[in-house]
Design a protein around this motif. Structure first.
Motif, PDB file in Angstrom:
ATOM      1  N   SER A  31       0.831  -1.186   0.000  1.00  0.00           N
ATOM      2  CA  SER A  31       0.000   0.000   0.000  1.00  0.00           C
ATOM      3  C   SER A  31       0.877   1.253   0.000  1.00  0.00           C
ATOM      4  O   SER A  31       1.597   1.530   0.945  1.00  0.00           O
ATOM      5  N   SER A  32       0.756   1.997  -1.063  1.00  0.00           N
ATOM      6  CA  SER A  32       1.615   3.180  -1.164  1.00  0.00           C
ATOM      7  C   SER A  32       1.168   4.252  -0.186  1.00  0.00           C
ATOM      8  O   SER A  32       1.924   5.126   0.200  1.00  0.00           O
ATOM      9  N   GLU A  33      -0.094   4.156   0.228  1.00  0.00           N
ATOM     10  CA  GLU A  33      -0.592   5.145   1.188  1.00  0.00           C
ATOM     11  C   GLU A  33       0.150   5.009   2.517  1.00  0.00           C
ATOM     12  O   GLU A  33       0.558   5.988   3.129  1.00  0.00           O
ATOM     13  N   ILE A  34       0.335   3.765   2.947  1.00  0.00           N
ATOM     14  CA  ILE A  34       1.047   3.531   4.201  1.00  0.00           C
ATOM     15  C   ILE A  34       2.496   4.007   4.080  1.00  0.00           C
ATOM     16  O   ILE A  34       3.015   4.700   4.942  1.00  0.00           O
ATOM     17  N   LYS A  35       3.084   3.645   2.989  1.00  0.00           N
ATOM     18  CA  LYS A  35       4.475   4.059   2.770  1.00  0.00           C
ATOM     19  C   LYS A  35       4.593   5.568   2.799  1.00  0.00           C
ATOM     20  O   LYS A  35       5.479   6.131   3.434  1.00  0.00           O
ATOM     21  N   ASP A  36       3.681   6.212   2.101  1.00  0.00           N
ATOM     22  CA  ASP A  36       3.723   7.661   2.020  1.00  0.00           C
ATOM     23  C   ASP A  36       3.546   8.283   3.398  1.00  0.00           C
ATOM     24  O   ASP A  36       4.223   9.242   3.764  1.00  0.00           O
ATOM     25  N   LEU A  37       2.646   7.708   4.162  1.00  0.00           N
ATOM     26  CA  LEU A  37       2.386   8.228   5.497  1.00  0.00           C
ATOM     27  C   LEU A  37       3.610   8.031   6.398  1.00  0.00           C
ATOM     28  O   LEU A  37       3.957   8.903   7.189  1.00  0.00           O
ATOM     29  N   ILE A  38       4.233   6.890   6.274  1.00  0.00           N
ATOM     30  CA  ILE A  38       5.440   6.651   7.066  1.00  0.00           C
ATOM     31  C   ILE A  38       6.502   7.684   6.715  1.00  0.00           C
ATOM     32  O   ILE A  38       7.137   8.267   7.592  1.00  0.00           O
ATOM     33  N   TRP A  39       6.626   7.932   5.441  1.00  0.00           N
ATOM     34  CA  TRP A  39       7.597   8.926   5.026  1.00  0.00           C
ATOM     35  C   TRP A  39       7.269  10.297   5.612  1.00  0.00           C
ATOM     36  O   TRP A  39       8.123  10.994   6.147  1.00  0.00           O
ATOM     37  N   LYS A  40       5.993  10.653   5.539  1.00  0.00           N
ATOM     38  CA  LYS A  40       5.582  11.961   6.047  1.00  0.00           C
ATOM     39  C   LYS A  40       5.757  12.061   7.565  1.00  0.00           C
ATOM     40  O   LYS A  40       6.187  13.085   8.087  1.00  0.00           O
ATOM     41  N   LEU A  41       5.378  11.001   8.254  1.00  0.00           N
ATOM     42  CA  LEU A  41       5.502  11.023   9.714  1.00  0.00           C
ATOM     43  C   LEU A  41       6.964  11.116  10.127  1.00  0.00           C
ATOM     44  O   LEU A  41       7.303  11.794  11.095  1.00  0.00           O
ATOM     45  N   CYS A  42       7.821  10.437   9.376  1.00  0.00           N
ATOM     46  CA  CYS A  42       9.251  10.503   9.682  1.00  0.00           C
ATOM     47  C   CYS A  42       9.790  11.917   9.441  1.00  0.00           C
ATOM     48  O   CYS A  42      10.611  12.420  10.204  1.00  0.00           O
ATOM     49  N   ALA A  43       9.301  12.533   8.383  1.00  0.00           N
ATOM     50  CA  ALA A  43       9.716  13.906   8.098  1.00  0.00           C
ATOM     51  C   ALA A  43       9.228  14.843   9.200  1.00  0.00           C
ATOM     52  O   ALA A  43       9.960  15.709   9.685  1.00  0.00           O
ATOM     53  N   TRP A  44       7.997  14.645   9.607  1.00  0.00           N
ATOM     54  CA  TRP A  44       7.421  15.464  10.681  1.00  0.00           C
ATOM     55  C   TRP A  44       8.234  15.291  11.965  1.00  0.00           C
ATOM     56  O   TRP A  44       8.611  16.248  12.627  1.00  0.00           O
ATOM     57  N   ARG A  45       8.514  14.028  12.293  1.00  0.00           N
ATOM     58  CA  ARG A  45       9.272  13.735  13.503  1.00  0.00           C
ATOM     59  C   ARG A  45      10.664  14.378  13.439  1.00  0.00           C
ATOM     60  O   ARG A  45      11.144  14.940  14.411  1.00  0.00           O
ATOM     61  N   ASP A  46      11.260  14.297  12.261  1.00  0.00           N
ATOM     62  CA  ASP A  46      12.590  14.861  12.084  1.00  0.00           C
ATOM     63  C   ASP A  46      12.586  16.365  12.361  1.00  0.00           C
ATOM     64  O   ASP A  46      13.408  16.882  13.113  1.00  0.00           O
ATOM     65  N   LEU A  47      11.637  17.043  11.782  1.00  0.00           N
ATOM     66  CA  LEU A  47      11.561  18.486  11.963  1.00  0.00           C
ATOM     67  C   LEU A  47      11.267  18.843  13.418  1.00  0.00           C
ATOM     68  O   LEU A  47      11.875  19.748  13.980  1.00  0.00           O
ATOM     69  N   MET A  48      10.339  18.129  14.017  1.00  0.00           N
ATOM     70  CA  MET A  48       9.996  18.383  15.418  1.00  0.00           C
ATOM     71  C   MET A  48      11.209  18.152  16.321  1.00  0.00           C
ATOM     72  O   MET A  48      11.473  18.919  17.234  1.00  0.00           O
TER      73      MET A  48
END
Ligand code: AMP
Ligand code: MN
Ligand code: ZN
Length: 936
Positions: free
Chosen positions: A343-360
């Motif tokens: 599921s590319s949606e899950i992958k995409d979300l993981i990527w986004k959450l990781c980016a969010w976490r990184d910035l935070m």
């Protein structure tokens, strides 16, 4: 009775006290609540790193800058500052030494020395400088910090253990830099790979001459190479290595932690001594080959010093959080099977959450794990909760499932960062299609900085600055498969330039103060910087020249009216943006008009010549060129002449601007002009036709579209450089030469035949650049078409000169880029004339065109818009008299103001300036009046 009165009195006092206590508590709570609304993230948390004033590795995406040694002029900030010393040690390993005097270890005494004042540290540095060898270890803290920091340093000599509070002494640890870099003092570590990098990251401490007991174990093929093993084997000491993971920030350290920390360094000298003996015994007969590679001790020393050559770098990711995302995906891929991960949606979300976490994590200076665990990210991506309560639940559950087995189970789940930013997290989960770039920009704007609720610290300030934002942008765009736009590349390389090559300003006010958003506020002296630093109101962001960043929003900004604080050093800055490191003179009223003004109207020249940086210069010049075209149309007097004939009967004809294309629209910067001219002059005949045409068009555009002569090209090289600057450049290079026919002199700083430059000049009136370096240089110029590299910028600015006393010449010496190219460009000093006479828009010997001599005709050809200017001025004088000229000047000042929005103009400067002191009402400082004036 008396007792009752007493009791009453006591009750009354008690009541009053109680009431005041309650009021005080209420008031405190009120204040706290107000404060909470303001800084929601770490309301009452005092993280020790917030007190650091000098943070070498901040959490931005900018690369780490290494230490720059004062005596080393041509090194880059990406190089190992002590590479030479270490390489020399690799080639000639230090002689075998005795690590201890008695070949016996001493048990740890009851006493040790705790070092937590600068004075004590200086004393220790002095003491260590007299030692031959000392042992070192460090303890790190990494959970509540993004990059981690050194919380403790242990140094042992034979007679003493020192524990250095590297938190208290963070900003002054550089005191130990000399002893660590001293090649004659051996530093004993165990497994120094990390320590070496941490010392660079936090203190710019570089280890030169090391003996790593782990490397010795390697060579001796020991069954284990852990310190615990060595301690056990050689000293019979057992240690509890779990203490390694203690929170080393706590003060005071517990007895156990102190003991543990001391053990890590105390026995190292003895262990090193034992291992060295073994290495010696293992070596073949040393009398045969006393110092070659068969000497095992030398090999250990070599391998140790190889570790010292390592350089700290910040991890670079293709997109923020990318490596974590990749690791999460790969780990869970193997566990949960490929299908669910398709599921590319899950992958995409993981990527986004990781980016969010990184910035935070970067903004709050926390570790990724502290912000949000990997398993929580997976759960969120799979279950996609939409409401805050659900999000909390999912995170908590994931941490519970995973937590019991590790030390992180004590962490708050969800973390305070998640709670504070729950809205954005929900938004991220809900809007799967949201443009992540916009989301992050919003985060930054909303939460960081003076009005945001997240803490603004020395660690995250750079995330705010335009550079890092652009960088982030670029990264996100890359992820989205979008094109890397050249403007971003340009901006970034300009930043890089400023960062790398910025020149020194005069010592008395060479300090800079930046706002928390990275905006340059002012230049000042050292004392002002110290005033802010002492009060914890700022952090150091640059050492040399020193610069601080305010950790609060200043009352006023430079653009604010009547703000004397900022205007104090307005003299030598770009009047547009305040840039100080470089600037060129700019004439607000183009010379093609002014030169034809009646003499008495020319006298206000100083008012209309201002300093601009290259960027603002480019904008102003472009606006002026555009406005000239408007004037040409308005007055029906064409701009361009195809040819100026000797008789002075100028054949006026408009040139088709088709060929000039885009350049015509945007204008030509002095930098573009000079580099194009330079390339044409040196390689015009041999360069590809297409390239030749491109460059010619650039120069043509500057000269108003007419044909270009060799003189034009030579003149173009001088644009913006004052006689003073040229003299300084010559002086600096130990050169002095007079004006000759050849007006441009190129100099190769290392003349290939060893001939002195003076001799060369005497014979040839010119010096030629060596072909090789020239090719290199031209290649560089040619490269600029596709993207403006930092070195291009540098080249251009070098040419442009700099008015600060130690300006560009210094850059020239220090810049490895430049040295590599081995060229510097000098122009002859024309003497002490006004800049006007030096630039492309040369001044005629007389105001008339009827000049018969060939020499004058040559000058005539330099005029560009001269004939147009002359006709316009004549027209104005005939029709409106001198008032027409005054109004004309005002129009040009308005054009300038509209183009640049100058914030640093001298206070007396005024659009309406006319020689009479009638400024004020229409002052540029009074924006409300501006529109009114434009309507005129
Ligand atoms: P040491 O080299 O044993 O003195 O360790 C130095 C620092 O490295 C410690 O203060 C820890 O921050 C970190 N460290 C080393 N090993 C570990 C580990 N296994 N887990 C967590 N942190 C570690
Ligand atoms: Mn240790
Ligand atoms: Zn500027």
């Amino acid at each position: 009775m008396a007792t009752r009165e007493k009791i009453n009195a006591i009750v009354a006092i008690a009541c009053a006290a109680a009431v005041s206590l309650v009021v005080a508590a209420l008031y405190r709570r009120l204040r706290r609540r107000r404060a909470a609304g303001w800084r929601c993230c770490s309301e009452f948390e005092d993280k020790p790193q917030n007190r650091f004033k000098r943070v070498l590795a901040d959490n931005s995406y900018a690369p780490f800058k290494h230490f720059k040694r004062e005596e080393k002029e041509e090194v880059s900030l990406k190089m190992h500052p002590f590479e030479e010393e270490i390489t020399s040690l690799l080639e000639n390993p230090p002689a075998l030494l005795n690590f201890i005097t008695t070949h016996e270890y001493s048990d740890m005494s009851a006493s040790y020395v705790w070092i937590d004042t600068e004075h004590q540290l200086e004393y220790l540095a002095k003491l260590l400088s007299e030692e031959q060898v000392f042992a070192v270890d460090t303890e790190q803290h990494s959970l509540r910090s993004f990059l981690g920091f050194t919380a403790l340093m242990q140094i042992s000599i034979e007679r003493e253990d020192f524990l250095i509070d590297t938190i208290a002494l963070h900003d002054v640890m550089g005191i130990l830099r000399p002893v660590f870099a001293d090649p004659s003092i051996c530093k004993v570590f165990h497994g120094a790979d990390n320590d070496v990098l941490w010392l660079q990251r936090d203190f710019h401490i570089y280890v030169v001459n090391m003996f790593d007991t782990a490397k010795a174990c390697e060579i001796l093929s020991k069954p284990h190479k852990s310190l615990a093993y060595l301690l056990e084997t050689y000293c019979g000491v057992s240690t509890d290595k779990t203490l390694q993971r203690e929170d080393w920030r706590v003060r005071p350290l517990s007895v156990e932690m102190i003991e543990y920390a001391r053990i890590d360094a105390h026995y190292l000298l003895y262990i090193a001594d034992c291992l060295a003996s073994e290495l010696r015994r293992k070596s073949p007969d040393t009398s045969a080959c006393p110092d070659d590679k068969f000497n095992f001790f030398f090999e250990a020393s070599r391998r140790s010093n190889m570790v010292c050559l390592q350089l700290y770098v910040k991890e670079i990711e293709s997109t923020p959080g990318a490596s974590a995302a990749a690791s999460i995906l790969s780990r869970n891929l193997s566990v949960q099977g490929v299908t669910s991960w398709k599921s590319s949606e899950i992958k995409d979300l993981i990527w986004k959450l990781c980016a969010w976490r990184d910035l935070m994590a970067r903004i709050h200076d926390e570790s990724l794990r502290y912000v949000l665990s990997d398993q929580a990210i997976v759960s969120l991506a799979v279950r996609i909760p939409k409401e805050p309560i659900e999000v909390y639940d999912v995170i908590q559950q994931a941490d519970l499932d995973n937590g019991s087995s590790n030390i992180y189970s004590i962490l708050p789940s969800p973390s305070p960062i998640v709670s504070t930013h729950i809205k954005e997290l929900c938004f991220l989960l809900r809007e799967a299609s949201a443009n992540i770039d916009d989301v992050f920009r919003r985060f930054l704007q909303k939460h960081l900085g003076p009005i945001g609720c997240c803490p603004l610290s020395a660690y995250n300030y750079a995330i705010l600055s335009e550079f890092s934002l652009k960088q982030t942008n670029t990264l996100f765009m890359k992820h989205a498969g979008e094109k890397f736009t050249s403007t971003i590349g340009k901006k970034a390389s300009r930043e890089l330039f400023v960062q790398k090559f910025s020149c020194k300003s005069p010592v008395y006010h060479n300090c800079r103060i930046y706002a928390s958003d990275g905006r340059l506020l002012c230049y000042c002296d050292r004392r002002k910087l110290e005033w802010y630093l002492k009060r914890d109101l700022a952090k150091v962001v640059e050492d040399d020249p020193p610069a601080i960043m305010l950790l609060f929003e200043p009352k006023g900004r430079p653009e604010d009216e009547d703000n004397d604080f900022y205007i104090q050093s307005k003299k030598n800055i770009c009047v547009g943006c305040g840039e100080k490191n470089h600037y060129l003179r700019y004439r607000i009223i183009p010379s093609c008009y002014r030169m034809h003004f009646p003499e008495h109207l020319k006298s206000h020249r100083s008012h209309d010549i201002v300093l601009l940086c290259v960027d603002c210069h480019e904008i102003a010049h472009s606006a002026a060129e555009k406005y000239k075209r408007q004037i040409a149309e308005e007055f029906g007097i064409p701009l361009f002449v195809r040819k100026i004939v000797d008789s002075g009967e100028s054949t006026v004809a408009t040139v088709s601007s088709k060929s000039l294309g885009v350049i015509e629209e945007t204008g030509v910067s002095p930098l573009q002009l000079r580099t194009a001219a330079m390339a044409l002059l040196r390689h015009g005949s041999s360069m590809p036709a297409r390239r030749y045409e491109e460059l010619i068009q650039i120069v043509k555009a500057y000269f108003g579209g007419r044909e270009i002569s060799r003189e034009d090209l030579e003149m173009a090289l001088l644009v913006g450089m004052s006689p003073h600057e040229r003299r300084r450049l010559e002086k600096k290079k130990g050169l002095s030469f007079r004006h000759h026919e050849q007006s441009i002199i190129y100099k190769s700083s290392t003349s290939s035949n060893g001939e002195t430059i003076e001799n060369n000049i005497k014979r040839n009136n010119s010096i030629h650049i060596s072909q090789e370096s020239l090719k290199d240089y031209v290649k560089n110029i040619d490269g600029r078409q596709t993207n403006t590299s930092a070195s291009d910028m540098h080249a251009g600015l070098l040419l442009s000169g700099d008015n600060s006393p130690s300006g560009n010449v210094q850059c020239l010496n220090k810049t490895e880029e430049w040295e590599r190219r081995n060229i510097c460009i000098l122009s002859n000093g024309h003497g002490h004339g006004d800049l006007q006479k030096e630039t492309c828009e040369a001044v005629l010997p007389s105001t008339s065109y009827q000049v018969p001599s060939a020499k004058a005709a040559k000058k005539l050809s330099l005029l560009g818009h001269g004939p147009h200017g002359k006709q316009v001025v004549e027209h104005l004088l005939n029709k409106y008299g001198e008032d027409g000229i005054r109004q004309f000047c005002q129009r040009w000042r308005q054009v300038f103001v509209d183009a640049i929005h100058p914030r640093f103009l001298p206070s007396g400067w005024d659009i309406m300036h006319s020689g009479r002191r009638d400024f004020g009402e229409y002052s540029v400082y009074n924006p409300s009046k501006k529109a009114l004036h434009t309507a005129n």
